[in-house]
Motif scaffolding. Sequence first.
Motif, PDB file in Angstrom:
ATOM      1  N   CYS A 184       0.760  -1.245   0.147  1.00 30.10           N
ATOM      2  CA  CYS A 184      -0.186  -0.059   0.034  1.00 30.10           C
ATOM      3  C   CYS A 184       0.682   1.132  -0.075  1.00 30.10           C
ATOM      4  O   CYS A 184       1.901   1.364   0.641  1.00 30.10           O
ATOM      5  N   SER A 185       0.404   2.145  -0.556  1.00 32.58           N
ATOM      6  CA  SER A 185       1.301   3.450  -0.789  1.00 32.58           C
ATOM      7  C   SER A 185       0.495   4.673  -0.144  1.00 32.58           C
ATOM      8  O   SER A 185      -0.809   4.486   0.248  1.00 32.58           O
ATOM      9  N   SER A 186       1.105   5.826   0.225  1.00 34.49           N
ATOM     10  CA  SER A 186       0.428   6.966   0.576  1.00 34.49           C
ATOM     11  C   SER A 186      -0.068   7.554  -0.652  1.00 34.49           C
ATOM     12  O   SER A 186       0.663   7.910  -1.605  1.00 34.49           O
ATOM     13  N   ILE A 187      -1.305   8.031  -0.849  1.00 32.89           N
ATOM     14  CA  ILE A 187      -1.844   8.626  -1.786  1.00 32.89           C
ATOM     15  C   ILE A 187      -2.431   9.976  -1.685  1.00 32.89           C
ATOM     16  O   ILE A 187      -3.182  10.128  -0.513  1.00 32.89           O
ATOM     17  N   ARG A 188      -2.064  11.083  -2.374  1.00 29.08           N
ATOM     18  CA  ARG A 188      -2.714  12.459  -2.082  1.00 29.08           C
ATOM     19  C   ARG A 188      -4.196  12.268  -2.412  1.00 29.08           C
ATOM     20  O   ARG A 188      -4.521  11.594  -3.259  1.00 29.08           O
ATOM     21  N   LYS A 189      -4.950  13.118  -1.991  1.00 24.88           N
ATOM     22  CA  LYS A 189      -6.234  13.135  -2.119  1.00 24.88           C
ATOM     23  C   LYS A 189      -6.520  13.713  -3.731  1.00 24.88           C
ATOM     24  O   LYS A 189      -7.600  13.386  -3.869  1.00 24.88           O
ATOM     25  N   GLU A 190      -5.783  14.466  -4.173  1.00 20.93           N
ATOM     26  CA  GLU A 190      -6.152  15.096  -5.480  1.00 20.93           C
ATOM     27  C   GLU A 190      -5.620  13.951  -6.680  1.00 20.93           C
ATOM     28  O   GLU A 190      -5.871  14.465  -7.784  1.00 20.93           O
ATOM     29  N   GLU A 191      -5.002  12.815  -6.554  1.00 21.98           N
ATOM     30  CA  GLU A 191      -4.721  11.850  -7.054  1.00 21.98           C
ATOM     31  C   GLU A 191      -5.998  11.293  -7.810  1.00 21.98           C
ATOM     32  O   GLU A 191      -7.088  11.197  -7.153  1.00 21.98           O
ATOM     33  N   THR A 192      -6.146  10.934  -8.894  1.00 26.94           N
ATOM     34  CA  THR A 192      -7.264  10.353  -9.887  1.00 26.94           C
ATOM     35  C   THR A 192      -7.037   8.747  -9.764  1.00 26.94           C
ATOM     36  O   THR A 192      -6.336   8.092  -9.869  1.00 26.94           O
ATOM     37  N   LEU A 193      -8.470   8.422  -9.378  1.00 27.27           N
ATOM     38  CA  LEU A 193      -8.337   7.090  -9.099  1.00 27.27           C
ATOM     39  C   LEU A 193      -8.393   6.407 -10.644  1.00 27.27           C
ATOM     40  O   LEU A 193      -9.242   6.790 -11.328  1.00 27.27           O
ATOM     41  N   CYS A 194      -7.787   5.260 -10.686  1.00 26.12           N
ATOM     42  CA  CYS A 194      -7.917   4.487 -12.169  1.00 26.12           C
ATOM     43  C   CYS A 194      -8.594   3.312 -11.917  1.00 26.12           C
ATOM     44  O   CYS A 194      -9.273   2.940 -13.170  1.00 26.12           O
ATOM     45  N   ALA A 195      -8.678   2.509 -10.992  1.00 28.03           N
ATOM     46  CA  ALA A 195      -9.449   1.210 -10.906  1.00 28.03           C
ATOM     47  C   ALA A 195      -9.634   0.685  -9.407  1.00 28.03           C
ATOM     48  O   ALA A 195      -8.906   1.417  -8.645  1.00 28.03           O
ATOM     49  N   TYR A 196     -10.625  -0.235  -9.405  1.00 29.68           N
ATOM     50  CA  TYR A 196     -10.517  -0.974  -8.215  1.00 29.68           C
ATOM     51  C   TYR A 196      -9.871  -2.305  -8.406  1.00 29.68           C
ATOM     52  O   TYR A 196     -10.407  -3.112  -9.495  1.00 29.68           O
ATOM     53  N   LEU A 197      -9.127  -2.789  -7.504  1.00 31.68           N
ATOM     54  CA  LEU A 197      -8.294  -4.120  -7.640  1.00 31.68           C
ATOM     55  C   LEU A 197      -8.871  -4.893  -6.480  1.00 31.68           C
ATOM     56  O   LEU A 197      -8.813  -4.795  -5.379  1.00 31.68           O
ATOM     57  N   PHE A 198      -9.203  -6.208  -6.936  1.00 25.16           N
ATOM     58  CA  PHE A 198      -9.382  -7.302  -5.930  1.00 25.16           C
ATOM     59  C   PHE A 198      -8.276  -8.435  -5.776  1.00 25.16           C
ATOM     60  O   PHE A 198      -7.703  -8.836  -6.812  1.00 25.16           O
ATOM     61  N   VAL A 199      -7.784  -8.553  -4.733  1.00 23.61           N
ATOM     62  CA  VAL A 199      -6.830  -9.685  -4.613  1.00 23.61           C
ATOM     63  C   VAL A 199      -7.284 -10.757  -3.860  1.00 23.61           C
ATOM     64  O   VAL A 199      -7.886 -10.807  -2.836  1.00 23.61           O
ATOM     65  N   ASN A 200      -7.401 -11.919  -4.711  1.00 25.22           N
ATOM     66  CA  ASN A 200      -7.737 -13.221  -3.930  1.00 25.22           C
ATOM     67  C   ASN A 200      -6.972 -13.854  -3.248  1.00 25.22           C
ATOM     68  O   ASN A 200      -6.286 -14.903  -3.762  1.00 25.22           O
ATOM     69  N   HIS A 201      -6.754 -13.550  -2.053  1.00 25.23           N
ATOM     70  CA  HIS A 201      -5.704 -13.992  -1.060  1.00 25.23           C
ATOM     71  C   HIS A 201      -5.947 -15.513  -0.753  1.00 25.23           C
ATOM     72  O   HIS A 201      -5.136 -16.257  -0.692  1.00 25.23           O
ATOM     73  N   GLU A 202      -7.165 -16.045  -0.649  1.00 24.96           N
ATOM     74  CA  GLU A 202      -7.819 -17.451  -0.396  1.00 24.96           C
ATOM     75  C   GLU A 202      -7.017 -18.220  -1.660  1.00 24.96           C
ATOM     76  O   GLU A 202      -6.597 -19.446  -1.228  1.00 24.96           O
TER      77      GLU A 202
END
Length: 212
Positions: free
Chosen positions: A99-117
């Motif tokens: 995980c990274s530190s993201i500034r509030k003004e940055e543009t969301l590109c996508a939602y990621l799902f990680v299938n840990h199981e």
Amino acid sequence: MTFAQYAMVQVRKAKGLNKKINNPMDRERKSLLDFCFIIAGSGSLSLRAWLSKQLWKQENCGLAKIEHAKGMYALYYDETQTLGYKGIVATPESTEVSCSSIRKEETLCAYLFVNHEAYSSYCKSYNEYFSWVSERNEARFRGTMNHGQGYDAKNMMHTIRLLQQAKEILSKSELQVQRFNREELLRIKNGAYSYDDLFVRSQTLFAKILIN
């Protein structure tokens, strides 16, 4: 009964061997990235395919956790490589995303799902499979492959013999060492029967033993 219980343990081992033989795993180990997916409309797209389509690198991505949504992350991208994003994984061997530190003004590109199981299950299967590969008796394995039935025929022959002897001990109170069905046992040893046929036969014998 001890004979029968031991024999059924061998049947379960044979089932595991059958699965390993018929479902070989690639030596190249998959990475956590192979279990990451981008949410796209009502479906999903593999992360690798999505990055390739975008001509993006996973090292330039930044992730932020989404509260109350296990395995879900907001994904951002830094083409300039100046925002200090940690990438999706730190190394190909990473078992967790970064995980990274993201500034509030940055543009969301996508939602990621990680299938840990799924990744955890894969790692367990991978380790079990290649432990079996390193520890197996190669001469016996070659014999298994040569008869083409996908199971350890010698082991299954002994399993059927033990179950038959257990049934005889309970019904006749005697142990018959010399086998009346020697030819049949040799056919089993030579892979003349399918694994499914022998599995059903072993289950039938065990059920009869329980009745006695």
